[in-house]
Design a protein around this motif. Structure first.
Motif, PDB file in Angstrom:
ATOM      1  N   UNK A 165      29.366  34.660  -3.161  1.00 40.83           N
ATOM      2  CA  UNK A 165      29.669  34.677  -4.586  1.00 40.83           C
ATOM      3  C   UNK A 165      29.336  33.329  -5.196  1.00 40.83           C
ATOM      4  N   UNK A 166      28.626  33.390  -6.322  1.00 42.67           N
ATOM      5  CA  UNK A 166      28.218  32.196  -7.057  1.00 42.67           C
ATOM      6  C   UNK A 166      28.660  32.328  -8.508  1.00 42.67           C
ATOM      7  N   UNK A 167      28.874  31.201  -9.153  1.00 46.29           N
ATOM      8  CA  UNK A 167      29.091  31.172 -10.588  1.00 46.29           C
ATOM      9  C   UNK A 167      27.990  30.331 -11.214  1.00 46.29           C
ATOM     10  N   UNK A 168      27.784  30.544 -12.507  1.00 41.35           N
ATOM     11  CA  UNK A 168      26.849  29.712 -13.274  1.00 41.35           C
ATOM     12  C   UNK A 168      27.389  29.597 -14.692  1.00 41.35           C
ATOM     13  N   UNK A 169      27.388  28.389 -15.202  1.00 39.59           N
ATOM     14  CA  UNK A 169      27.827  28.149 -16.580  1.00 39.59           C
ATOM     15  C   UNK A 169      26.661  27.759 -17.470  1.00 39.59           C
ATOM     16  N   UNK A 170      25.484  27.621 -16.888  1.00 33.49           N
ATOM     17  CA  UNK A 170      24.297  27.372 -17.708  1.00 33.49           C
ATOM     18  C   UNK A 170      23.109  28.095 -17.086  1.00 33.49           C
ATOM     19  N   UNK A 171      22.192  28.527 -17.956  1.00 35.85           N
ATOM     20  CA  UNK A 171      21.009  29.286 -17.573  1.00 35.85           C
ATOM     21  C   UNK A 171      20.065  29.293 -18.762  1.00 35.85           C
ATOM     22  N   UNK A 172      18.854  29.775 -18.548  1.00 35.89           N
ATOM     23  CA  UNK A 172      17.870  29.919 -19.625  1.00 35.89           C
ATOM     24  C   UNK A 172      17.694  31.404 -19.925  1.00 35.89           C
ATOM     25  N   UNK A 173      17.650  31.722 -21.209  1.00 39.46           N
ATOM     26  CA  UNK A 173      17.460  33.097 -21.649  1.00 39.46           C
ATOM     27  C   UNK A 173      18.771  33.736 -22.072  1.00 39.46           C
TER      28      UNK A 173
END
Length: 150
Positions: free
Chosen positions: A95-103
C-alpha cells in the motif's frame, strides 16, 4: 511434504488530499470486474507483473486507471491476506499513498470503474472492499505489516 501455496502480489495507491473534513482519499466504485463489483476500493490498484517492482506497479496502475503520473509515492505498509481457513491462495499487498501527482484523476477504464470520488478518511462509503477498509483504518497507525483473513 506440505504443498506450497500460491502467492499473488498487488500494489495499491491511495491518493490523498486535505479537505474541509480532514484528509480525503480518492476511491473508485468497481463495476464490470469479477471481484467485488459495487464496492468502493483504491482508485488505482492491481497485480504486480513479472519483473516489476511494487513501486513500478503502483505507478503503472495510476496511469492505467486514473491517467496521473509523477506520483510522489510514500510506502504505507504491506498486508498479507487470505480468504481461506487453509493457506491455499495467499496475497501480499503493498500500500502506497501520494499527496502530489501530475494530471487530473479520472476514470480511464469505464468498463472496470463506474465512478471515482473523494471521501474523508473518517467517513468512508459503503460498501468497501473488506481488506481495503481494514487497510484504510490502519493507514496512520505506523504499522509496517498487517494481516487480514487469518
Amino acid at each position: 511434504m506440505t504443498a506450497r501455496f500460491v502467492l499473488v502480489p498487488a500494489s495499491y495507491v491511495y491518493l490523498l488530499r486535505e479537505g474541509d473534513a480532514g484528509t480525503e482519499v480518492l476511491l473508485q466504485l468497481r463495476q464490470g470486474t469479477p471481484y467485488m463489483d459495487g464496492h468502493w476500493a483504491a482508485a488505482a490498484a492491481g497485480h504486480v507483473e513479472r519483473g516489476e517492482t511494487a513501486y513500478d506497479a503502483a505507478r503503472r496502475e495510476a496511469v492505467e486507471e486514473l491517467g496521473v503520473t509523477d506520483l510522489a509515492l510514500e510506502f504505507a505498509f504491506t498486508m498479507q491476506r487470505t480468504q481461506h481457513a487453509d493457506a491455499i491462495d495467499e496475497r501480499v499487498d503493498w500500500f502506497f499513498t501520494a499527496r502530489s501527482w501530475s494530471g487530473e484523476p479520472r476514470v480511464v477504464e469505464p468498463d472496470k470503474a463506474a465512478s471515482i470520488g473523494w471521501f474523508p478518511l473518517t467517513s468512508l462509503p459503503d460498501p468497501m472492499v473488506p481488506h481495503e477498509a481494514h487497510a484504510l483504518a490502519h493507514l496512520s497507525s505506523g504499522n509496517a505489516y498487517l494481516t487480514f483473513g487469518f
